[in-house]
Design an enzyme around this catalytic site. Structure first.
Site, PDB file in Angstrom:
ATOM      1  CG  HIS A 105       0.821  -9.014  11.869  1.00  0.00           C
ATOM      2  ND1 HIS A 105       2.200  -9.137  11.892  1.00  0.00           N
ATOM      3  CD2 HIS A 105       0.440  -9.451  10.647  1.00  0.00           C
ATOM      4  CE1 HIS A 105       2.616  -9.625  10.735  1.00  0.00           C
ATOM      5  NE2 HIS A 105       1.561  -9.839   9.967  1.00  0.00           N
ATOM      6  CG  HIS A 129      -1.998  -9.675   6.072  1.00  0.00           C
ATOM      7  ND1 HIS A 129      -1.219  -8.788   5.389  1.00  0.00           N
ATOM      8  CD2 HIS A 129      -1.188 -10.248   7.003  1.00  0.00           C
ATOM      9  CE1 HIS A 129       0.012  -8.818   5.861  1.00  0.00           C
ATOM     10  NE2 HIS A 129       0.062  -9.703   6.854  1.00  0.00           N
ATOM     11  CG  HIS A 179       5.015  -8.004   7.142  1.00  0.00           C
ATOM     12  ND1 HIS A 179       4.058  -7.032   7.277  1.00  0.00           N
ATOM     13  CD2 HIS A 179       4.363  -9.205   7.228  1.00  0.00           C
ATOM     14  CE1 HIS A 179       2.875  -7.616   7.441  1.00  0.00           C
ATOM     15  NE2 HIS A 179       3.025  -8.930   7.418  1.00  0.00           N
ATOM     16  CD  GLU A 197       6.499 -13.572   7.374  1.00  0.00           C
ATOM     17  OE1 GLU A 197       6.519 -12.585   6.607  1.00  0.00           O
ATOM     18  OE2 GLU A 197       5.541 -14.389   7.420  1.00  0.00           O
ATOM     19  CG  ASP A 237       0.573 -13.194   9.224  1.00  0.00           C
ATOM     20  OD1 ASP A 237       0.366 -12.086   8.686  1.00  0.00           O
ATOM     21  OD2 ASP A 237       1.549 -13.908   8.927  1.00  0.00           O
ATOM     22  CG  ASP A 238      -2.178 -14.091   6.157  1.00  0.00           C
ATOM     23  OD1 ASP A 238      -2.745 -13.151   5.570  1.00  0.00           O
ATOM     24  OD2 ASP A 238      -0.951 -14.124   6.354  1.00  0.00           O
TER      25      ASP A 238
HETATM   26  N1  ADE Z   1       0.856 -11.004   3.274  1.00  0.00           N
HETATM   27  C1  ADE Z   1      -0.060 -11.736   3.907  1.00  0.00           C
HETATM   28  N2  ADE Z   1       0.519 -12.467   4.873  1.00  0.00           N
HETATM   29  C2  ADE Z   1       1.838 -12.172   4.854  1.00  0.00           C
HETATM   30  C3  ADE Z   1       2.963 -12.571   5.605  1.00  0.00           C
HETATM   31  N3  ADE Z   1       2.869 -13.463   6.608  1.00  0.00           N
HETATM   32  N4  ADE Z   1       4.176 -12.063   5.297  1.00  0.00           N
HETATM   33  C4  ADE Z   1       4.291 -11.181   4.296  1.00  0.00           C
HETATM   34  N5  ADE Z   1       3.267 -10.761   3.562  1.00  0.00           N
HETATM   35  C5  ADE Z   1       2.043 -11.240   3.833  1.00  0.00           C
HETATM   36 ZN    ZN Z   2       1.614 -10.402   7.965  1.00  0.00          ZN
END
Ligand code: ADE
Ligand code: ZN
Length: 348
Positions: free
Chosen positions: A13, A15, A193, A196, A274-275
């Site tokens: 996971h 991006h 997703h 969340e 994630d990011d």
């Molecule tokens: N796009 C990038 N990060 C995300 C996240 N945590 N939740 C939903 N979309 C995303």
């Molecule tokens: Zn994500």
């Protein structure tokens, strides 16, 4: 605590656009003669103070606007793979958001050719295997998702699954029932997703309507005992991202994160970043800081790494090879649930 940086693991996971470090944003902006609304890296970083998922997404989409040519996508992706290799990520399944690029005039092929060239070099030079998961933006129409899927079908090498991301609340999985059905019929795995920011009902929908084989995040499942039981019984992997949940205020801090309760409930949990460029840590930092805050044992950490390989969309031979790299891994437990899919299977 065992050395989580050295622990062999998969990242399921992440991006790619969320790995865009401020220094590289500035470098590519300059190269493409784009003026950013920030004077320097420090000013940009100051904008990384998010109150929820939508407030993060505004900054995330703005950052990726500087990506224009294949080389930009290559540079972004190889930078992530270098970081991943340093943390002994052995295999990565990487999300990308084609609509965030095509809707501002960048060709789908430009994006994927850049990504793919980096994946090839990452495999050859860094020893990290990888594949792509095409995410549909859930705050856009299903028609837009369908058009994106059409472009992908023409150039889908390396894409193993489709996913669903962006602003969750008000955009339930069922909105994308048809495009996911099409993707499944074409031989792709599906993930989404769910849970969340959105309610447990979205996790049920992702399972029952989109028929996903993994849930991304899913932390809000813990509010619904029947859902936890279903996820446990069917051993549905959850790709949890602890530092993301803190930075997007899904939880007040790591000590209140449900990761350990999820593990204790017998769920098939993995830990991911994630990011990472926006949330203060790559995958190893997510392991280490969660372990510290929640008192995870070495057994917990080994289980997380094992589950990451078990839940990967790789063939069984590769799964066994990767599981064998984990100290004290019990190979008999390796699952054969997820055969190879996507282009390779379609073209076979
Ligand atoms: N796009 C990038 N990060 C995300 C996240 N945590 N939740 C939903 N979309 C995303
Ligand atoms: Zn994500």
């Amino acid at each position: 605590m065992l050395d989580v940086g050295a622990l062999p693991k998969a990242e399921l996971h992440v991006h790619i656009e969320g790995t865009f470090e401020p220094e590289l944003i500035f470098e590519i902006a300059e190269r493409n003669r784009i003026t950013l609304p920030y004077r320097n890296v420090g000013e940009l970083r100051k904008a990384y103070d998010f109150k929820n998922l939508p407030s993060f997404l505004d900054v995330y989409y703005a950052g990726m606007n500087v990506l224009q040519i294949e080389q930009d996508y290559y540079d972004l992706t190889i930078a992530y793979l270098r970081r991943a290799a340093e943390q002994n990520v052995r295999h990565a399944e990487i999300f990308f958001d084609p609509q965030a690029h095509t809707l501002r005039g960048i060709a789908f092929d430009t994006v994927i050719e850049g990504l793919r060239a980096a994946l090839r070099d990452g495999e050859r030079e860094l020893g990290v295997t990888s594949s792509l998961i095409l995410c549909f933006l859930r705050d856009r129409s299903e028609e837009s998702a369908m058009q994106t899927f059409d472009s992908a079908l023409r150039n889908c090498d390396r894409i193993v699954a489709v996913g669903l991301d962006s602003a969750e609340i008000g955009n339930p999985p069922s909105k994308f029932a048809s495009v996911f059905e099409r993707a499944r019929a074409e031989g792709f795995h599906t993930v989404a997703h769910a849970g969340e920011e959105g309610p447990p009902e979205y996790v049920w929908e992702a399972l029952d309507v989109l028929k996903v084989s993994r849930i991304d995040h899913g932390v809000r499942c813990m509010e619904d005992a029947a859902l936890v039981e279903r996820l446990r019984r069917e051993r549905v992997p959850l790709t949890v991202c602890p530092l993301s949940n803190v930075r997007l205020k899904v939880v007040p801090d790591l000590a209140h994160h449900s990761l350990k309760r999820m593990l204790d409930a017998g769920l098939a949990v993995t830990v991911n970043s994630d990011d990472p460029a926006y949330f203060g840590g790559y995958v190893a930092e997510n392991y280490a800081r969660s372990a510290e805050a929640l008192g995870l044992t070495d057994e917990h950490l080994l289980a997380l790494a094992r589950t990451s390989f078990e839940a990967s969309f790789i063939d069984d031979g590769e799964r066994r090879r990767l599981l064998a790299e984990i100290p004290a891994a019990r190979f008999e437990g390796a699952s054969a649930q997820w055969p190879a899919a996507g282009c390779a299977q379609r073209l076979a």
